[in-house]
Design a protein around this motif. Sequence first.
Motif, PDB file in Angstrom:
ATOM      1  N   LEU A 170      16.574  22.718  32.599  1.00  0.00           N
ATOM      2  CA  LEU A 170      16.803  21.277  32.543  1.00  0.00           C
ATOM      3  C   LEU A 170      18.224  21.023  32.036  1.00  0.00           C
ATOM      4  O   LEU A 170      18.867  21.904  31.482  1.00  0.00           O
ATOM      5  CB  LEU A 170      15.795  20.606  31.604  1.00  0.00           C
ATOM      6  N   GLU A 174      18.201  15.810  29.790  1.00  0.00           N
ATOM      7  CA  GLU A 174      16.748  15.904  30.015  1.00  0.00           C
ATOM      8  C   GLU A 174      16.055  16.552  28.827  1.00  0.00           C
ATOM      9  O   GLU A 174      14.961  16.143  28.432  1.00  0.00           O
ATOM     10  CB  GLU A 174      16.460  16.716  31.282  1.00  0.00           C
ATOM     11  N   ARG A 201      22.963  21.826  33.738  1.00  0.00           N
ATOM     12  CA  ARG A 201      21.826  22.590  33.246  1.00  0.00           C
ATOM     13  C   ARG A 201      22.218  23.423  32.030  1.00  0.00           C
ATOM     14  O   ARG A 201      23.322  23.963  31.981  1.00  0.00           O
ATOM     15  CB  ARG A 201      21.341  23.550  34.327  1.00  0.00           C
ATOM     16  N   LEU A 224      13.244  14.827  26.579  1.00  0.00           N
ATOM     17  CA  LEU A 224      11.937  15.457  26.418  1.00  0.00           C
ATOM     18  C   LEU A 224      11.529  15.447  24.940  1.00  0.00           C
ATOM     19  O   LEU A 224      10.399  15.090  24.591  1.00  0.00           O
ATOM     20  CB  LEU A 224      11.988  16.893  26.958  1.00  0.00           C
ATOM     21  N   CYS A 225      12.475  15.793  24.076  1.00  0.00           N
ATOM     22  CA  CYS A 225      12.190  15.737  22.632  1.00  0.00           C
ATOM     23  C   CYS A 225      11.783  14.320  22.237  1.00  0.00           C
ATOM     24  O   CYS A 225      10.818  14.125  21.496  1.00  0.00           O
ATOM     25  CB  CYS A 225      13.418  16.141  21.827  1.00  0.00           C
TER      26      CYS A 225
END
Lengths: 330, 316
Positions: A90, A94, A130, A98-99
């Motif tokens: 990711l 991202e 990435r 996500l966290c």
Amino acid sequence: MIKAENLTKVFNRSLVAVDHITFNVREGEIFGFLGPNGAGKTTTINMLITVLKPTEGTASVLGFDVVRQSNEVRKAIGVVPQEFTADEDLTGYENIMLCADLYGIPREIAKKRALELLELVELTNFKDKRVETYSGGMRRRLELACGLINYPKVLFLDEPTLGLDVQTRIAVWEYIRRLRKEYDITIFMTTHYLEEADTLCDRIAIIDHGKIIVIGSPGELKDGLGGDVITIAVRENADVTSIIQEVENVKNVRKENGLYYVKVVEGEVTAPLIIEALRKKGYTVTRFSLTEPTLNEVYLEYTGRAIRDMEGSNAEIMIQRLHLRRARNG
Amino acid sequence: MSSMKAVNDCQPSFVRGLWALTRRELKKWLNDPVMLVMFILQPFIWMGLLGKSMNISGLFSADNIKLPPKISLPGYAILSPPGLQEVVLDGAVLSQILAEISSRIMEVAFGVADYFSFMAVGMVSMIVTITAMFSGMSIVWDRRLGFLDKVISTPVSRTAIILSKILNAALRAMFQATVILALAYLLGLRFSPTFTPLNLLWIYTAILLLSVGLSSIFIAFSIRSTRMERPIQFVNLITMPLMFSSNIFFPASLMPEWMQAVVRINPLTYLTDIVRHLTILPIDVTALIVDFMYLSLFAAVFATIGVVLAWKYLTR
Ligand SMILES: Nc1ncnc2c1ncn2[C@@H]1O[C@H](COP(=O)(O)OP(=O)(O)O)[C@@H](O)[C@H]1O
Ligand SMILES: [Mg+2]
């Protein structure tokens, strides 16, 4: 902010990784756990962040018990683990988002905050790349940003510069200092680098074989060794031992080959006083030097070995880490 | 920089955490088109090679046997009326009779006239198995790479961590099964007249159930292991036996007794049966109810075991 009492972790009923440790971390300070690999630093952090259950003893973070109120603890703290934990596939952005989802931070706030934190760790230009393509230093910075997404009151950093080269390490220190200043935050960190503990931490606990050997500020620990050593020579032939002895903060004086070795507390303050006292009595100082003990000596004093022995190259550390994981889980 | 007024605005929610973790998995999966193709390629090759080469209906066809136009038999072959010296049969008529018999055999044994349709729908079970196993085991990677350490230090529900793996397995399996069915259709799969696109919804439900059960088994199996090699070996070892001890390639009714017992426990049998009834066979409601009940039980039991074991591990 953090209280631990007789905190103990025994693995597999026999391996005592953390052995009845008791300590207290005050609000706003950077508190460091210093010790070699396998000393029990990560295990201690894992108990404080509620990932491992203590075998014995208690601990609380912000007044919440780590076992009984683990969810409250998790919400209020930030964690930057020893390993790189971001998802390689990711992007940096991202990963942070996500966290944010895992912490349940409202989406709109999370977006703003993610950008702000990426700015703080200077990854704004790489946020859509990435993580796979990041360097070690960039990854560490991303981990820092992730650990801050919930604006924690206490941040746990496990070996924040492990395996980084010297320059990157210094840069990471700078970020940590800024964090503490700009976001008023308490930091609990572990390290096995002496300079790191010395420059970053307000107080240090030296830990070895799961036990805390001594706790204090870097200054106190060094002073505990008997303080700094001042070396002095005077032009005149007379013995000035008694004059020096009388100066405040001087602990003892030893004369050898015409040089006086003076053990003092707080060398920078005491040195001018000594020179002044000698001048008043009509003596001229011809040579002068001040040596401060390093944390290295402190470490040697308390554990009986040099922590340097424990450090390896980055490659060795990576291998050690892999083995550690396998050994642990296998 | 705004000062960090330590307002605690975390409201961890089960659904949001679950979806965030699942979305991560799906993103990784879609980012890797090579793996996507590889997963589909395997059943595709099986279907193309085995399904087409095992031309069982061709085995009995008159073309294959190539009867001569006239076949003479000794007279005693005819029981009535007695007394004939020799009987001559018309080959063409006999071919017709053979064709009839062969289609009866196919009908009775396989339920459909061609073997390809029979085994192609079985590939759905194959792909569900492989997908569920690999997704379940990907928890090993998360552990190896430290991602799991990170996730368990956040307030997200531990159950959501495990369910995200299961959900991911199910969603992937549904997608890949759809692709496989479409490919099978292009290769000549013949749907029964009772097939409607609505049947797909039931097929998805069945796929969901099997994926939940299988991926749970594999999560439980691999959550303590740190190496990918062992679980991969395990998958390789058991996929073949698992498929051959089901009704994917051959009807259970023709297998030996003991084998039938194995086939009856094997959950792949039930998914395959459901897919067959909903695509190439006429719908049989009783059979479908039994199949769904078995799969639901299978999913419920193993999901519970998997979640409990994994949860215990995650809260050491
Ligand atoms: N999960 C585990 N199971 C068994 N032993 C462990 C586990 N985690 C750590 N240990 C052992 O506990 C000791 C302390 O490890 P750790 O806390 O990781 O040390 P440090 O972080 O100071 O290097 C080591 O001897 C290590 O092998
Ligand atoms: Mg460690």
